[in-house]
Design a protein around this motif. Structure first.
Motif, PDB file in Angstrom:
ATOM      1  N   THR A   1       0.828  -1.213   0.000  1.00  0.00           N
ATOM      2  CA  THR A   1       0.000   0.000   0.000  1.00  0.00           C
ATOM      3  C   THR A   1       0.862   1.263   0.000  1.00  0.00           C
ATOM      4  O   THR A   1       0.476   2.273  -0.588  1.00  0.00           O
ATOM      5  CB  THR A   1      -0.974   0.011   1.189  1.00  0.00           C
ATOM      6  OG1 THR A   1      -0.256  -0.170   2.401  1.00  0.00           O
ATOM      7  CG2 THR A   1      -2.025  -1.073   1.043  1.00  0.00           C
ATOM      8  N   GLY A   2       2.031   1.197   0.617  1.00  0.00           N
ATOM      9  CA  GLY A   2       2.957   2.333   0.551  1.00  0.00           C
ATOM     10  C   GLY A   2       3.459   2.558  -0.863  1.00  0.00           C
ATOM     11  O   GLY A   2       3.583   3.698  -1.325  1.00  0.00           O
ATOM     12  N   LEU A   3       3.746   1.478  -1.574  1.00  0.00           N
ATOM     13  CA  LEU A   3       4.166   1.573  -2.973  1.00  0.00           C
ATOM     14  C   LEU A   3       3.053   2.173  -3.825  1.00  0.00           C
ATOM     15  O   LEU A   3       3.296   3.057  -4.663  1.00  0.00           O
ATOM     16  CB  LEU A   3       4.564   0.192  -3.491  1.00  0.00           C
ATOM     17  CG  LEU A   3       5.049   0.115  -4.922  1.00  0.00           C
ATOM     18  CD1 LEU A   3       6.337   0.910  -5.094  1.00  0.00           C
ATOM     19  CD2 LEU A   3       5.270  -1.342  -5.325  1.00  0.00           C
ATOM     20  N   ILE A   4       1.829   1.715  -3.601  1.00  0.00           N
ATOM     21  CA  ILE A   4       0.679   2.265  -4.339  1.00  0.00           C
ATOM     22  C   ILE A   4       0.529   3.756  -4.052  1.00  0.00           C
ATOM     23  O   ILE A   4       0.329   4.563  -4.967  1.00  0.00           O
ATOM     24  CB  ILE A   4      -0.607   1.499  -3.987  1.00  0.00           C
ATOM     25  CG1 ILE A   4      -0.539   0.079  -4.549  1.00  0.00           C
ATOM     26  CG2 ILE A   4      -1.848   2.233  -4.496  1.00  0.00           C
ATOM     27  CD1 ILE A   4      -1.614  -0.846  -4.033  1.00  0.00           C
ATOM     28  N   ALA A   5       0.648   4.134  -2.776  1.00  0.00           N
ATOM     29  CA  ALA A   5       0.528   5.551  -2.410  1.00  0.00           C
ATOM     30  C   ALA A   5       1.616   6.390  -3.067  1.00  0.00           C
ATOM     31  O   ALA A   5       1.341   7.488  -3.566  1.00  0.00           O
ATOM     32  CB  ALA A   5       0.582   5.704  -0.887  1.00  0.00           C
ATOM     33  N   ASN A   6       2.837   5.879  -3.085  1.00  0.00           N
ATOM     34  CA  ASN A   6       3.923   6.616  -3.744  1.00  0.00           C
ATOM     35  C   ASN A   6       3.687   6.764  -5.234  1.00  0.00           C
ATOM     36  O   ASN A   6       3.965   7.817  -5.821  1.00  0.00           O
ATOM     37  CB  ASN A   6       5.266   5.931  -3.475  1.00  0.00           C
ATOM     38  CG  ASN A   6       5.813   6.291  -2.119  1.00  0.00           C
ATOM     39  OD1 ASN A   6       5.850   7.450  -1.742  1.00  0.00           O
ATOM     40  ND2 ASN A   6       6.228   5.297  -1.364  1.00  0.00           N
ATOM     41  N   MET A   7       3.173   5.725  -5.872  1.00  0.00           N
ATOM     42  CA  MET A   7       2.868   5.825  -7.299  1.00  0.00           C
ATOM     43  C   MET A   7       1.746   6.822  -7.552  1.00  0.00           C
ATOM     44  O   MET A   7       1.779   7.582  -8.533  1.00  0.00           O
ATOM     45  CB  MET A   7       2.502   4.460  -7.866  1.00  0.00           C
ATOM     46  CG  MET A   7       3.712   3.566  -8.066  1.00  0.00           C
ATOM     47  SD  MET A   7       3.363   2.119  -9.051  1.00  0.00           S
ATOM     48  CE  MET A   7       2.730   1.026  -7.804  1.00  0.00           C
ATOM     49  N   LEU A   8       0.752   6.847  -6.681  1.00  0.00           N
ATOM     50  CA  LEU A   8      -0.339   7.818  -6.834  1.00  0.00           C
ATOM     51  C   LEU A   8       0.154   9.240  -6.653  1.00  0.00           C
ATOM     52  O   LEU A   8      -0.398  10.167  -7.271  1.00  0.00           O
ATOM     53  CB  LEU A   8      -1.462   7.513  -5.837  1.00  0.00           C
ATOM     54  CG  LEU A   8      -2.343   6.323  -6.177  1.00  0.00           C
ATOM     55  CD1 LEU A   8      -3.229   5.952  -4.986  1.00  0.00           C
ATOM     56  CD2 LEU A   8      -3.195   6.618  -7.394  1.00  0.00           C
ATOM     57  N   GLU A   9       1.176   9.441  -5.825  1.00  0.00           N
ATOM     58  CA  GLU A   9       1.703  10.806  -5.648  1.00  0.00           C
ATOM     59  C   GLU A   9       2.414  11.315  -6.895  1.00  0.00           C
ATOM     60  O   GLU A   9       2.534  12.520  -7.102  1.00  0.00           O
ATOM     61  CB  GLU A   9       2.634  10.855  -4.441  1.00  0.00           C
ATOM     62  CG  GLU A   9       1.859  10.794  -3.140  1.00  0.00           C
ATOM     63  CD  GLU A   9       2.698  11.145  -1.938  1.00  0.00           C
ATOM     64  OE1 GLU A   9       3.897  11.421  -2.075  1.00  0.00           O
ATOM     65  OE2 GLU A   9       2.122  11.143  -0.831  1.00  0.00           O
ATOM     66  N   ILE A  10       2.888  10.405  -7.731  1.00  0.00           N
ATOM     67  CA  ILE A  10       3.553  10.813  -8.969  1.00  0.00           C
ATOM     68  C   ILE A  10       2.540  11.349  -9.982  1.00  0.00           C
ATOM     69  O   ILE A  10       2.850  12.232 -10.773  1.00  0.00           O
ATOM     70  CB  ILE A  10       4.341   9.616  -9.573  1.00  0.00           C
ATOM     71  CG1 ILE A  10       5.478   9.247  -8.633  1.00  0.00           C
ATOM     72  CG2 ILE A  10       4.854   9.945 -10.957  1.00  0.00           C
ATOM     73  CD1 ILE A  10       6.208   7.976  -9.027  1.00  0.00           C
ATOM     74  N   ILE A  11       1.319  10.830  -9.920  1.00  0.00           N
ATOM     75  CA  ILE A  11       0.300  11.204 -10.900  1.00  0.00           C
ATOM     76  C   ILE A  11      -0.031  12.669 -10.809  1.00  0.00           C
ATOM     77  O   ILE A  11      -0.136  13.312  -9.894  1.00  0.00           O
ATOM     78  CB  ILE A  11      -0.985  10.355 -10.713  1.00  0.00           C
ATOM     79  CG1 ILE A  11      -0.652   8.908 -11.033  1.00  0.00           C
ATOM     80  CG2 ILE A  11      -2.125  10.862 -11.556  1.00  0.00           C
ATOM     81  CD1 ILE A  11      -1.794   7.951 -10.785  1.00  0.00           C
TER      82      ILE A  11
END
Length: 115
Positions: A105-115
């Motif tokens: 979930t941390g990886l998903i959150a970090n990827m969403l912050e790039i968007i």
């Protein structure tokens, strides 16, 4: 049998002094999750404000992205809290998948912050 274990757990006197660093991490993880919940709710209301207006589509997209990111961080911090609070309270019955869940979930959150 499970009811008896729960009763013992409730009546158990936790000695947080044995693991002060784990107790501190537990507290930080819970506070972070609550902070991201507040952010997610605030931007959810912003999305409700911006999204109906066709001229505010960029603001709408940003608000929605922040809501999604916030909830991914909430999942990550609650998973971390499950592990650190378990260690602080010296419990052994919480799923060992908490750290794995926090990583994903941390990886998903970090990827969403790039968007």
């Amino acid at each position: 049998p499970q009811r008896e274990e729960i009763r013992k757990l409730i009546e158990q006197d936790f000695e947080w002094e044995d693991k002060p660093e784990a107790a501190l991490q537990c507290t930080i993880d819970v506070v972070q999750a609550v902070a991201y919940l507040g952010q997610g709710v605030a931007f959810f209301y912003k999305a409700l404000e911006f999204c109906p207006d066709p001229e505010e589509q960029t603001a709408c997209g940003v608000a929605v992205a922040i809501v999604l990111t916030s909830f991914a961080w909430i999942a990550s911090y609650l998973s971390l809290a499950a592990e650190s609070c378990k260690e602080a309270a010296q419990l052994d019955f919480i799923s060992t998948g908490a750290i794995c869940t926090a990583d994903i979930t941390g990886l998903i959150a970090n990827m969403l912050e790039i968007i």
